[in-house]
Each structure stands twice: as structure tokens, then as C-alpha cells.
Design a protein around this motif. Sequence first.
Motif, PDB file in Angstrom:
ATOM      1  N   ALA A   1       3.544   3.190   4.948  1.00  0.00           N
ATOM      2  CA  ALA A   1       2.970   1.937   4.468  1.00  0.00           C
ATOM      3  C   ALA A   1       3.775   0.766   5.037  1.00  0.00           C
ATOM      4  O   ALA A   1       5.005   0.799   5.046  1.00  0.00           O
ATOM      5  CB  ALA A   1       2.992   1.890   2.944  1.00  0.00           C
TER       6      ALA A   1
ATOM      7  N   VAL B   1       3.828  -3.380   4.528  1.00  0.00           N
ATOM      8  CA  VAL B   1       3.298  -4.496   3.742  1.00  0.00           C
ATOM      9  C   VAL B   1       4.246  -5.682   3.871  1.00  0.00           C
ATOM     10  O   VAL B   1       5.398  -5.541   4.291  1.00  0.00           O
ATOM     11  CB  VAL B   1       3.123  -4.111   2.257  1.00  0.00           C
ATOM     12  CG1 VAL B   1       2.084  -3.007   2.102  1.00  0.00           C
ATOM     13  CG2 VAL B   1       4.441  -3.670   1.649  1.00  0.00           C
TER      14      VAL B   1
ATOM     15  N   SER C   1      -1.986   0.046   4.736  1.00  0.00           N
ATOM     16  CA  SER C   1      -1.695  -1.292   4.238  1.00  0.00           C
ATOM     17  C   SER C   1      -2.879  -1.770   3.399  1.00  0.00           C
ATOM     18  O   SER C   1      -3.797  -1.000   3.112  1.00  0.00           O
ATOM     19  CB  SER C   1      -1.394  -2.255   5.394  1.00  0.00           C
ATOM     20  OG  SER C   1      -0.711  -3.394   4.916  1.00  0.00           O
ATOM     21  N   GLY C   2      -2.837  -3.060   3.008  1.00  0.00           N
ATOM     22  CA  GLY C   2      -3.801  -3.559   2.030  1.00  0.00           C
ATOM     23  C   GLY C   2      -4.835  -4.536   2.538  1.00  0.00           C
ATOM     24  O   GLY C   2      -5.515  -5.183   1.738  1.00  0.00           O
TER      25      GLY C   2
ATOM     26  N   ASP D   1      -0.114  -7.350   6.647  1.00  0.00           N
ATOM     27  CA  ASP D   1      -1.083  -6.255   6.501  1.00  0.00           C
ATOM     28  C   ASP D   1      -2.065  -6.237   7.669  1.00  0.00           C
ATOM     29  O   ASP D   1      -2.303  -5.192   8.291  1.00  0.00           O
ATOM     30  CB  ASP D   1      -1.871  -6.395   5.192  1.00  0.00           C
ATOM     31  CG  ASP D   1      -1.023  -6.165   3.958  1.00  0.00           C
ATOM     32  OD1 ASP D   1       0.205  -6.305   4.039  1.00  0.00           O
ATOM     33  OD2 ASP D   1      -1.603  -5.850   2.899  1.00  0.00           O
TER      34      ASP D   1
ATOM     35  N   ASN E   1      -1.721  -1.414  -4.861  1.00  0.00           N
ATOM     36  CA  ASN E   1      -0.390  -1.230  -4.278  1.00  0.00           C
ATOM     37  C   ASN E   1       0.136   0.172  -4.558  1.00  0.00           C
ATOM     38  O   ASN E   1       0.813   0.772  -3.718  1.00  0.00           O
ATOM     39  CB  ASN E   1       0.574  -2.279  -4.832  1.00  0.00           C
ATOM     40  CG  ASN E   1       0.205  -3.681  -4.399  1.00  0.00           C
ATOM     41  OD1 ASN E   1      -0.652  -3.872  -3.538  1.00  0.00           O
ATOM     42  ND2 ASN E   1       0.834  -4.678  -5.006  1.00  0.00           N
ATOM     43  N   ARG E   2      -0.155   0.692  -5.734  1.00  0.00           N
ATOM     44  CA  ARG E   2       0.299   2.043  -6.085  1.00  0.00           C
ATOM     45  C   ARG E   2      -0.326   3.099  -5.172  1.00  0.00           C
ATOM     46  O   ARG E   2       0.319   4.088  -4.824  1.00  0.00           O
ATOM     47  CB  ARG E   2      -0.042   2.328  -7.550  1.00  0.00           C
ATOM     48  CG  ARG E   2       0.415   3.698  -8.045  1.00  0.00           C
ATOM     49  CD  ARG E   2       0.177   3.814  -9.542  1.00  0.00           C
ATOM     50  NE  ARG E   2       0.681   5.079 -10.051  1.00  0.00           N
ATOM     51  CZ  ARG E   2      -0.082   6.135 -10.329  1.00  0.00           C
ATOM     52  NH1 ARG E   2      -1.390   6.083 -10.142  1.00  0.00           N
ATOM     53  NH2 ARG E   2       0.454   7.247 -10.795  1.00  0.00           N
TER      54      ARG E   2
ATOM     55  N   ILE F   1      -1.401   2.444  -2.031  1.00  0.00           N
ATOM     56  CA  ILE F   1      -0.806   2.226  -0.698  1.00  0.00           C
ATOM     57  C   ILE F   1       0.499   3.008  -0.583  1.00  0.00           C
ATOM     58  O   ILE F   1       0.704   3.776   0.360  1.00  0.00           O
ATOM     59  CB  ILE F   1      -0.567   0.727  -0.449  1.00  0.00           C
ATOM     60  CG1 ILE F   1      -1.893  -0.020  -0.301  1.00  0.00           C
ATOM     61  CG2 ILE F   1       0.289   0.526   0.816  1.00  0.00           C
ATOM     62  CD1 ILE F   1      -1.744  -1.535  -0.236  1.00  0.00           C
ATOM     63  N   THR F   2       1.402   2.826  -1.535  1.00  0.00           N
ATOM     64  CA  THR F   2       2.688   3.510  -1.460  1.00  0.00           C
ATOM     65  C   THR F   2       2.546   5.003  -1.731  1.00  0.00           C
ATOM     66  O   THR F   2       3.285   5.815  -1.173  1.00  0.00           O
ATOM     67  CB  THR F   2       3.689   2.889  -2.452  1.00  0.00           C
ATOM     68  OG1 THR F   2       3.161   2.973  -3.778  1.00  0.00           O
ATOM     69  CG2 THR F   2       3.950   1.429  -2.104  1.00  0.00           C
TER      70      THR F   2
ATOM     71  N   THR G   1       7.683   3.249   2.514  1.00  0.00           N
ATOM     72  CA  THR G   1       7.098   1.911   2.596  1.00  0.00           C
ATOM     73  C   THR G   1       8.079   0.964   3.263  1.00  0.00           C
ATOM     74  O   THR G   1       9.256   0.906   2.886  1.00  0.00           O
ATOM     75  CB  THR G   1       6.741   1.384   1.199  1.00  0.00           C
ATOM     76  OG1 THR G   1       5.718   2.216   0.628  1.00  0.00           O
ATOM     77  CG2 THR G   1       6.230  -0.052   1.257  1.00  0.00           C
TER      78      THR G   1
ATOM     79  N   SER H   1       4.564  -7.550  -2.652  1.00  0.00           N
ATOM     80  CA  SER H   1       5.252  -6.563  -1.821  1.00  0.00           C
ATOM     81  C   SER H   1       6.440  -5.952  -2.561  1.00  0.00           C
ATOM     82  O   SER H   1       6.769  -4.774  -2.371  1.00  0.00           O
ATOM     83  CB  SER H   1       5.724  -7.207  -0.519  1.00  0.00           C
ATOM     84  OG  SER H   1       4.633  -7.661   0.244  1.00  0.00           O
TER      85      SER H   1
ATOM     86  N   SER I   1       5.172  -3.331  -4.731  1.00  0.00           N
ATOM     87  CA  SER I   1       4.956  -2.119  -3.922  1.00  0.00           C
ATOM     88  C   SER I   1       6.267  -1.370  -3.722  1.00  0.00           C
ATOM     89  O   SER I   1       6.308  -0.135  -3.811  1.00  0.00           O
ATOM     90  CB  SER I   1       4.353  -2.488  -2.561  1.00  0.00           C
ATOM     91  OG  SER I   1       3.075  -3.068  -2.709  1.00  0.00           O
TER      92      SER I   1
END
Length: 357
Positions: free
Chosen positions: A105, A107, A136-137, A143, A203-204, A206-207, A213, A224, A227
Motif C-alpha cells: 500500500a 498512501v 491505494s485509495g 494515491d 483505509n483498513r 487498503i492496509t 504500507t 494516512s 492507515s
Amino acid sequence: MSLGLDDEARIAWLALARAPQVGPVTFFQLLARYGTPLEALSRAGNLRADKDAARHEIEETHRLGGAILCTEDKAYPAALGELSPPPPVLTVFGDQTLLTRPAIAIVGARDASAAGRKIAREMAAALGEAGLVVVSGLARGIDGEAHAATLRTGTIAVLAGGADQIYPPQHEALYREICETGLVVSERAIGRRATAQDFPRRNRIITGLAVGTVIIEAAERSGSLISARMAGEQGREVMAVPGSPLDRRSAGNNRLLRNGATLVRHAEDVIEAISGQIDGLDVRYHPTLPLDPPDTAETPDDSLAERIFEALSPTPIPIAEIARASGCTARQCAARLMELELEGRAITHAGGLASRV
């Protein structure tokens, strides 16, 4: 669209997951108590679940070319399955095989500097060439640079709203490219516009999808840093690129480094940091501990639910802390929290947190 028995079970699973008062923690508590979503829907009181809406969501998702993955599906990402609890359902558009590959990840700040953007592009591209998927987001800044640099090698965009909701709108072209060559993932139903509470859940994921990360430019109190905290709670590597102490966009990064995050300057540093967790394509995740301790005999306590409610506040706090303040085990606390949530008095959040409504 023809719906068979397997489809009916999937509809019940989705309907339970989408019930307004059911979050990931409550979902799996209900599943543990009643055995199946169908049993939970028929026996748990006060559930405002809508099987017709779930049926329509599945049909509409398929019409748009997407798929809905439940935690029991073989295609569900193993990395997320390690979380406690995992998201009960995911909506995906694109190449699902990316979920089987190890990921990193990346971010950072939306208002990223030119230097930060350059670092993100070069680091993401090199990690992609090394065989890693970049997650990423889809936000502006860091991102977007990370996604754009890895369209060819593999990128996953996790959205806070529904998987068909393009945000920010400036990234519409990038979103469509990711749908074609990468993967778009969302925990939310299609058509849902993102709200503030959806971004920590995004975010949870993504990681959770990643071995580690990397934070590139993050101000204090930024998303971030949330994250980074979640990655640490998930047992994943937390890495940060150092920045100038004169740039507010690096204040969060530098604090992470002071608190023990791994310092990385480029892709080689990242690969070195995660080398102990990757063996070929088999990633060795280190998940958080389960919510419940080993089975213990439970003594009936009629006042426990009220003690737990008194311990709650509007700010989410760890269930372990609530249990300690209430004088009970985490298992007992989780069971009473489920009852309070169904009564509309409490909310359980991903990451083992709960709050008062």
C-alpha cells in the motif's frame, strides 16, 4: 437472472451484511450464534435486513460487470481473511487475480508536493516491476500517482463509497483505466456515496490487502496516519519516507519514524523491509489476535449489559478496554455489545472498537 439455492444463501449473506445496524463485528457474532445468515435473519430480533434489496444489488453488480465476494468465497483475498474481523462482503470490478499476489500500500497527502509525487511515481513503478501489486485509495496526490505508475504491472484502488462511485471526479479517466487493467474494490454497496465514516473502513481494507504500507507525505491528524495505525494493528509493516521538518506535509511521516516506523527512501528499501514476509508469492501475514480469548465458562450477569453501556462513549474505544472497565471478558463484552447494537444503543466498528450511539 436465475437464482438457485447457492444464490439464495448469498442473498441472505448480503442482506445480513447490509442491515443498517450490522457492522463486520456484529455480522460474525450473529453468524457464530446462529450458524448461517438465513438463521440469523429469521431468529435475530430487530434486524432491518432486506433480501429483495440484496437480490437487486447482486443483479445490478453483475449487470455492471462486477462481482460480490463473500468471506467464504475462494476468490476472497486471503490477506483480508486474516483480519479480525474481515469485511463480510466486497464488491470488485476488474482483474480479481490481483488479489492473489503480494501487495504494497502506498498512501499520502492529497496536496502532495512535486517531490512527493515524484517519489510516489518512481517507488510504485519500481515495486510494480518487482512483481508487487500497488494498493491505494484513488485520492488526489500520492494515491493517484501510485495508481497511474502501476496500471501496467497491477494496481488496486479501494473506494470509500460504492465501487461504481468515482471519487474524486477528477480521477474518472484513471478509474476507468484501473477497471480495465487493474481492480477496483469497495466494502460498500454500489450506488452508495461515501460519507466521512466510510473512509476509515476504506483505509483498513487498503492496509489489510498489503504486506506493508508506505506513507509518503502526511500531515499531523491525516487519514494516512490512520492507515499507518491500522497497518500496525494488523501486524503489517509500517514504512515512511522522511521529509523536511519545515514542511507540514512531512510532520506525520517524521513522527511515525520517531515512533518506530521503518525508514524507506526508494523501492529497494521497501523490498528489504518486507523480505522476511514474502517467500516467492506466498505472503506470511501476521494478523491481529482474535477478538475472543479461549472458551471460558460464563456466569449469568443481568447487569453486565448496562455496565458495558455505561463504559461506552461517543468516541470508539477498544473492546478490550470496555471489557476491562465493565469487569468481564472480551467474549462476554462482545456478546453484550451485539445485543446493544441490535437495540440501537451501541455501534461496533472494524478494528475491535465500539462506541455509544
